[in-house]
Motif scaffolding. Structure first.
Motif, mmCIF file in Angstrom:
data_model
loop_
_atom_site.group_PDB
_atom_site.id
_atom_site.type_symbol
_atom_site.label_atom_id
_atom_site.label_comp_id
_atom_site.label_asym_id
_atom_site.label_seq_id
_atom_site.Cartn_x
_atom_site.Cartn_y
_atom_site.Cartn_z
ATOM 1 N N VAL A 19 -21.424 -23.625 -8.812
ATOM 2 C CA VAL A 19 -22.024 -23.945 -10.098
ATOM 3 C C VAL A 19 -22.636 -22.703 -10.764
ATOM 4 O O VAL A 19 -22.869 -22.704 -11.975
ATOM 5 N N ILE A 20 -22.854 -21.638 -10.030
ATOM 6 C CA ILE A 20 -23.520 -20.440 -10.566
ATOM 7 C C ILE A 20 -22.757 -19.825 -11.746
ATOM 8 O O ILE A 20 -23.362 -19.584 -12.797
ATOM 9 N N PRO A 21 -21.450 -19.559 -11.641
ATOM 10 C CA PRO A 21 -20.741 -19.011 -12.820
ATOM 11 C C PRO A 21 -20.762 -19.970 -14.019
ATOM 12 O O PRO A 21 -20.877 -19.536 -15.163
ATOM 13 N N LEU A 22 -20.686 -21.264 -13.746
ATOM 14 C CA LEU A 22 -20.722 -22.241 -14.831
ATOM 15 C C LEU A 22 -22.079 -22.220 -15.535
ATOM 16 O O LEU A 22 -22.149 -22.249 -16.773
ATOM 17 N N ILE A 23 -23.153 -22.144 -14.783
ATOM 18 C CA ILE A 23 -24.488 -22.049 -15.385
ATOM 19 C C ILE A 23 -24.584 -20.779 -16.232
ATOM 20 O O ILE A 23 -25.153 -20.794 -17.326
ATOM 21 N N GLY A 24 -24.018 -19.680 -15.728
ATOM 22 C CA GLY A 24 -24.016 -18.434 -16.494
ATOM 23 C C GLY A 24 -23.312 -18.582 -17.830
ATOM 24 O O GLY A 24 -23.801 -18.115 -18.865
ATOM 25 N N VAL A 25 -22.167 -19.254 -17.829
ATOM 26 C CA VAL A 25 -21.417 -19.479 -19.073
ATOM 27 C C VAL A 25 -22.248 -20.336 -20.036
ATOM 28 O O VAL A 25 -22.349 -20.016 -21.225
ATOM 29 N N TRP A 26 -22.841 -21.396 -19.531
ATOM 30 C CA TRP A 26 -23.667 -22.261 -20.381
ATOM 31 C C TRP A 26 -24.821 -21.469 -20.981
ATOM 32 O O TRP A 26 -25.118 -21.611 -22.174
ATOM 33 N N SER A 36 -16.423 -23.902 -26.436
ATOM 34 C CA SER A 36 -16.604 -22.858 -25.430
ATOM 35 C C SER A 36 -16.789 -23.412 -24.027
ATOM 36 O O SER A 36 -16.386 -22.770 -23.059
ATOM 37 N N LEU A 37 -17.391 -24.576 -23.904
ATOM 38 C CA LEU A 37 -17.819 -25.057 -22.589
ATOM 39 C C LEU A 37 -16.986 -26.188 -22.013
ATOM 40 O O LEU A 37 -17.079 -26.462 -20.809
ATOM 41 N N THR A 38 -16.159 -26.829 -22.808
ATOM 42 C CA THR A 38 -15.410 -27.985 -22.319
ATOM 43 C C THR A 38 -14.485 -27.620 -21.168
ATOM 44 O O THR A 38 -14.557 -28.215 -20.087
ATOM 45 N N TRP A 39 -13.599 -26.653 -21.363
ATOM 46 C CA TRP A 39 -12.627 -26.347 -20.316
ATOM 47 C C TRP A 39 -13.243 -25.702 -19.073
ATOM 48 O O TRP A 39 -12.871 -26.071 -17.954
ATOM 49 N N PRO A 40 -14.182 -24.775 -19.191
ATOM 50 C CA PRO A 40 -14.814 -24.290 -17.957
ATOM 51 C C PRO A 40 -15.494 -25.417 -17.171
ATOM 52 O O PRO A 40 -15.418 -25.458 -15.938
ATOM 53 N N THR A 41 -16.118 -26.359 -17.882
ATOM 54 C CA THR A 41 -16.806 -27.458 -17.205
ATOM 55 C C THR A 41 -15.810 -28.403 -16.538
ATOM 56 O O THR A 41 -16.005 -28.816 -15.388
ATOM 57 N N ILE A 42 -14.734 -28.736 -17.235
ATOM 58 C CA ILE A 42 -13.711 -29.617 -16.659
ATOM 59 C C ILE A 42 -13.068 -28.957 -15.443
ATOM 60 O O ILE A 42 -12.916 -29.585 -14.380
ATOM 61 N N TRP A 68 -16.125 -17.578 -17.716
ATOM 62 C CA TRP A 68 -16.296 -18.330 -16.465
ATOM 63 C C TRP A 68 -15.564 -17.635 -15.305
ATOM 64 O O TRP A 68 -16.138 -17.427 -14.235
ATOM 65 N N LEU A 69 -14.325 -17.255 -15.543
ATOM 66 C CA LEU A 69 -13.557 -16.565 -14.499
ATOM 67 C C LEU A 69 -14.154 -15.195 -14.181
ATOM 68 O O LEU A 69 -14.242 -14.796 -13.013
ATOM 69 N N LEU A 70 -14.576 -14.464 -15.199
ATOM 70 C CA LEU A 70 -15.172 -13.152 -15.001
ATOM 71 C C LEU A 70 -16.472 -13.244 -14.204
ATOM 72 O O LEU A 70 -16.702 -12.458 -13.281
#
Length: 129
Positions: A58-65, A98-104, A44-46
């Motif tokens: 929301v773009i980096p978050l969508i990428g992670v998902w 994998s997705l809980t903390w980036p989403t929060i 997410w940070l990268l």
């Protein structure tokens, strides 16, 4: 099955992925869970850094998902057709880890950014008195 990058099509990609995963990811489930948590945050940070987006975007978050959904699809495809419930439970657990903390953290950044923008708008409209 060994990872053979010269194997044709999607099967070759899946075999390569599985081979790399077996080689570099430890078998211990506790360590794997920590790897999922840290990989989700790091990705997410990268992505935010590479895409030059704020953490509230929301773009980096969508990428992670999308990336983690793809990796779980690859994981499930090695056991297709899935006949055991634990395969689905394992995939859901990996996604959650994998997705809980980036989403929060995205939600916190998003709402903080929104509140700051609302505060600036109200100060700007209030200063015309």
């Amino acid at each position: 099955m060994s990872a053979d990058p010269s194997a044709p099509g999607l099967r070759g990609v899946i075999d390569l992925y599985e081979g790399l995963k077996r080689q570099y990811v430890p078998a211990d489930e506790g360590i794997r869970a920590l790897i999922h948590v840290h990989a989700g945050l790091a990705l997410w940070l990268l992505l935010a850094l590479l895409l030059r987006r704020r953490l509230s975007s929301v773009i980096p978050l969508i990428g992670v998902w999308l990336i983690f959904a793809l990796t779980e699809i690859l994981d499930i495809s090695t056991q297709w057709p899935v006949r055991q419930d634990w395969v689905w439970q394992h995939a859901a657990s990996d996604m959650a880890q994998s997705l809980t903390w980036p989403t929060i953290l995205w939600a916190v950044c998003f709402w903080r950014n929104r509140d700051e923008a609302d505060g600036q708008t109200s100060r700007a409209s209030g200063s015309t008195d």
